[in-house]
Enzyme design. Structure first.
Site, PDB file in Angstrom:
ATOM      1  N   CYS A   1       0.820  -1.227   0.000  1.00 21.31           N
ATOM      2  CA  CYS A   1       0.000   0.000   0.000  1.00 21.31           C
ATOM      3  C   CYS A   1       0.848   1.269   0.000  1.00 21.31           C
ATOM      4  CB  CYS A   1      -0.946   0.007   1.198  1.00 21.31           C
ATOM      5  SG  CYS A   1      -2.103  -1.368   1.161  1.00 21.31           S
TER       6      CYS A   1
ATOM      7  N   HIS B   1      -3.600   7.352   2.410  1.00 18.12           N
ATOM      8  CA  HIS B   1      -3.947   6.011   1.925  1.00 18.12           C
ATOM      9  C   HIS B   1      -5.357   5.687   2.418  1.00 18.12           C
ATOM     10  CE1 HIS B   1      -4.001   1.879   0.990  1.00 18.12           C
ATOM     11  NE2 HIS B   1      -3.787   1.450   2.223  1.00 18.12           N
TER      12      HIS B   1
ATOM     13  N   ASN C   1     -10.095  -0.077  -0.409  1.00 19.02           N
ATOM     14  CA  ASN C   1      -8.639   0.021  -0.313  1.00 19.02           C
ATOM     15  C   ASN C   1      -8.034  -0.529  -1.608  1.00 19.02           C
ATOM     16  OD1 ASN C   1      -5.935  -0.312   0.224  1.00 19.02           O
ATOM     17  ND2 ASN C   1      -6.230  -1.209   2.255  1.00 19.02           N
TER      18      ASN C   1
END
Ligand code: UT7
Length: 322
Positions: free
Chosen positions: A113, A249, A279
């Site tokens: 990520c 994020h 996500n």
């Protein structure tokens, strides 16, 4: 002194949308649980014949167009991804061929990520060193391919997508600083336990599915992202009041809220796409950045903090003047 500035951004989400209501039919979950615990309402999922490079290509073309460049002027391509099309060539090389660019360096970065922040940090250093003038930096993922669709702890969280930026050499500062970190001791908290060289787990499982100890990750993420806010502000001799926008994020609304609180930033200065995108790992920050630049929220001259946290564990930030 040469700096790197954001010359253009682009984003792409696959057409297919998967709602919480649809997930209710697949695993033992509820729309209410997903919204309350994560903020997610829906996510996009790539079609069976759609790959990470397909998503990356759409986002890249949009970013190049926004930068008013021809693809031939790009002289560095970095793709952050954990879900490459093939083991090799890299997704960056596949994309380079699609864009009909020949000769410039092209490579993938794998920091889960945090991948886009890592890629941005690397591209910034290439430009500052005079090794590139127009860098195409992409975060692109088809996370749906490594999600176990029977595991309610993970399958409700992730989505597919791609975001891209063109970083351009400039005499005035754009990226002010980047901060990249990792600590492998926590690797097992968020992992795909098999892969290319390690072909099966101790139990004999060979299919590469994601596993996460969400609660542990949550606590580490909140603390770590708080620390990186301090580190980034201190490195630039700034206070919270100097930051106009947080582009975090997009893992969980509650983690984002904790970072915004640390920055004393009101909600309307935090770019939130998690409700729509889920996500999307390395794609999440550039996708959110593209949304807020295209809808006119982030304006030239404003100061923007990007941050991410993910598998590895890895974490990082970039402070930029847009
Ligand atoms: O992007 C990379 C970094 N990743 C992250 O930052 C993710 C960080 N973690 C999180 O966002 C959160 O920990 C989750 C959203 C994954 C989970 O939320 P939580 O509030 O930490 O829940 P939990 O794991 O503590 O689970 C609470 C309960 C459990 O049931 P019991 O043991 O209390 O009976 C789970 O089994 O919720 C249950 N649960 C679910 N219930 C309905 C877990 N997943 C689900 C689900 N639907 N999908």
């Amino acid at each position: 002194m040469t700096y790197s500035r954001l010359a253009g951004t682009g984003g792409y989400l696959p057409e297919k949308v998967l709602t919480n209501a649809e997930l209710e039919k697949m695993v033992d979950t509820t729309d209410a649980w997903i919204r309350e615990r994560t903020g997610i309402h829906k996510r996009h999922v790539a079609a069976d014949d759609e790959t990470t490079c397909d998503l990356a290509e759409h986002a890249a073309r949009r970013a190049i167009e926004a930068a008013a460049l021809n693809a031939g002027e790009i002289d560095l391509i970095i793709v952050a991804t954990t879900t490459p099309d093939q083991i090799f060539p890299s997704t960056a090389c596949l994309l380079q061929q699609r864009l009909d660019i020949h000769g410039c360096p092209a490579f993938d970065v794998q920091a889960v990520c945090t991948g886009f922040i890592y890629a941005l940090g690397i591209a910034d250093k290439f430009i500052r060193a005079g090794s590139a003038r127009n860098a195409l930096v992409i975060g692109a993922e088809t996370l749906s391919r490594i999600v176990d669709w029977t595991d309610r702890k993970t399958c409700v969280l992730f989505g597919d997508g791609a975001g891209a930026v063109v970083l351009q050499a400039s005499a005035t500062p754009g990226i002010l600083s980047t901060h990249l970190h990792a600590d492998g001791q926590y690797g097992a908290l968020l992992q795909v336990p098999t892969g290319v060289s390690k072909r099966a787990t101790e139990d004999g499982d060979s299919y590469p599915y994601m596993e996460m100890q969400g609660n542990e990750i949550f606590k580490i993420a909140v603390n770590t992202l708080g620390r990186i806010v301090d580190e980034t502000l201190a490195a630039n001799d700034m206070t919270q009041a100097d930051v106009d926008w947080l582009v975090p994020h997009q893992a969980n609304q509650r983690i984002i809220a904790a970072t915004a609180k640390k920055l004393k930033l009101p909600e309307d200065h935090v770019v939130m796409t998690v409700q729509e995108h889920g996500n999307t790992s390395a794609a999440s920050v550039p996708l959110a950045l593209d949304v807020a630049i295209r809808d006119g929220r982030i304006r030239r001259g404003e100061t923007v903090l990007l941050e991410a946290f993910g598998g590895g564990l890895t974490w990082g930030s970039a402070l930029l003047r847009y």
